[in-house]
Design a protein around this motif. Sequence first.
Motif, PDB file in Angstrom:
ATOM      1  N   ARG A 457     -77.011  -3.268 -29.996  1.00 21.56           N
ATOM      2  CA  ARG A 457     -78.126  -2.525 -29.408  1.00 21.56           C
ATOM      3  C   ARG A 457     -79.360  -3.428 -29.286  1.00 21.56           C
ATOM      4  O   ARG A 457     -80.072  -3.396 -28.279  1.00 21.56           O
ATOM      5  N   ILE A 460     -78.819  -5.677 -26.328  1.00 23.51           N
ATOM      6  CA  ILE A 460     -78.993  -4.995 -25.043  1.00 23.51           C
ATOM      7  C   ILE A 460     -80.466  -5.026 -24.652  1.00 23.51           C
ATOM      8  O   ILE A 460     -80.827  -5.352 -23.509  1.00 23.51           O
ATOM      9  N   ASP A 489     -71.449  -4.407 -21.785  1.00 15.54           N
ATOM     10  CA  ASP A 489     -72.398  -3.282 -21.752  1.00 15.54           C
ATOM     11  C   ASP A 489     -73.842  -3.755 -21.681  1.00 15.54           C
ATOM     12  O   ASP A 489     -74.748  -3.086 -22.176  1.00 15.54           O
ATOM     13  N   ALA A 491     -75.078  -6.431 -23.177  1.00 17.61           N
ATOM     14  CA  ALA A 491     -75.519  -6.884 -24.497  1.00 17.61           C
ATOM     15  C   ALA A 491     -75.675  -8.390 -24.614  1.00 17.61           C
ATOM     16  O   ALA A 491     -75.879  -8.907 -25.718  1.00 17.61           O
TER      17      ALA A 491
END
Length: 631
Positions: A457, A460, A489, A491
């Motif tokens: 996270r 990202i 994603d 990241a």
Amino acid sequence: MATAAVEVPSSNRMLPGSHALDQVHYPKSAGPSQLDAEPVVTEWLSLFNDHLRGDLSSLSKVFLNESYWRDLLCLTWDFHTLSGSKNISSFLKAQSKGSRITSLAIDKTSDVGKPTVAPVDFGGTLKGIQSFLTVETDVGRGRGLVRLVQDPDDGGKWKAFTLFTSLKELKGHEELIGERRPTGVIHGSHPGRKNWKERRNAEANFEDGLEPTVIIVGSGQGGLTAAARLKQLGIVTLMVDQNSHVGDNWRNRYHQLVLHDAVWYDNMPYLDFPPNWPIFTPKDKLAEWFEMYVKAMELNVWNATTLTESTWNEKTKHWTVMLTRDIDGKKSTRTFHPRHIIQATGASGEASFPSTIPGLSSFHGPLVHSSQFVGPQPSGAGKKAIIVGSCNSAHDIAQDYLEHGYAVTMVQRSSTLVVTSRALIDVTMAGLYCEGGPPVEDADLISHSLPSPVLKRFHIDATRETTRRDTPLLRGLQAAGFAVDNGPDGAGLWMKYMHRGGGYYIDVGASQLIADGKIKVKQGQEISRVNEHSMTFADGEEIEADEIVFATGYQNMRETARKIFGDGVADQVGDVWGYDKEGELRTIWRRSGHEGFWFFGGNLALCRYYSRVLALQIKALEVGLMEYEDA
């Protein structure tokens, strides 16, 4: 009716058998911007320790519902990332001996780690409390880090969002440094005693029947850092390497190679680079540092040495290893019986070469894998070169060719993550690995304290910022026909590295050459065949070439194990790299699946950190604190 297979984007591809990371949601609470943090941490630790000594099922009360506990060797003799308060309690209750951690306390040895209000997200909008911790276990001591936030669903109580615990030393078996350093001499009268050089030579040559407890295959950064850690734990270790000199694993690579990671990130255990060291290290300079490191740390290395035979005895728990050593052209053979072998031949394994492409043998010119590429021909101006691949090595080699007057085409079959070195340093390493930053031990603690789902996270958010900074360059690449992505994603680079070990380029100049059209791109087409003076693609286009370099990456370390140690070992160990279901890297730095056999590798920073973790496992086995079958 059969369901059509869904093609996974290049950015999200993973190594076979590995797992994707869960999506993380940051806590809801914004938290105060100013607060006396130490009393909050003290109260939380008091509750944590009480639950730890009492009813483990109640431990969930000090964690958020969505929380993470990452542990390296403190809870068990393995790596774990536990997700969710209920799972944390359940895991501890399931351990036959309960929690091996006996207590946590505030670490007051580091100004960097004192309890303080700090962001728990990348952007800095979500405030919490961060504190370094000391960890006490039944057999050792460690360090940790906790991030606390207020739980709006429980009256604003302070609870852990992330907790990290990592073993640092074993009680009674601490490293031989500082106050425990060797004296270097035995004073008094000792007729016939040897001086330091004589003793050192005897140890290095394993004279008088001396046997290594550990043999390390490879003397790159993996072998050197593991050997240094084992040395300080009193474990007799021998590195063996086919190369003629320590550092040749870097020295023998392509002419213009310079590390893409910055110096502050690359320090080795016990010896930081000096303050005048360049930010980006040239390969030959690093090779010389490796040679110096061996001498300063008194490590045992046999170069020009091949492991020719190896067998594991399940009853005695020893290997029988035969080594063939070349000294000044004279070969000799020695047989040893170590209890452990560490394969440190590089995290990338054997070269991955597309040998099934038709016509390879018909090409009239140099055709090599990037691992064998030394440099362009000095008289090559005007010639044509094709580089198959589009990651770090491919870009460096393409730029080298261009600077020598070649016409260069890069073959990019899928997409590549591109981030400039400047953006990477300024966004992802600022305040941590930088000039004037914290001591590397503290920086490592902060860096490794983030459980992989939370780290994803963070990356990202970080990748959004690096992409914003690099937007003009990335648009120029796309306009030139070069496909870019932002990693799994979105990241970024680090997660792409963790997922598949590659797929990216840290730009140090070649990207602008592509954007400017100076390096041509052939994108999205497979190679149909190689001809005498050209390469033909699936769309029918034929591109002329005088030289071809396949920068097509490397195989799994497991296949190197198969080549060196045979099918019996390779079939028993697990695949290396890529995340397991908890979010820890598979097999590397931890038990491999074959007793007495370990994989070790990674970049300089990973080797620095995990060399201690590996050495502690081996030491614990050797002194009887750990059984290989222990969970």
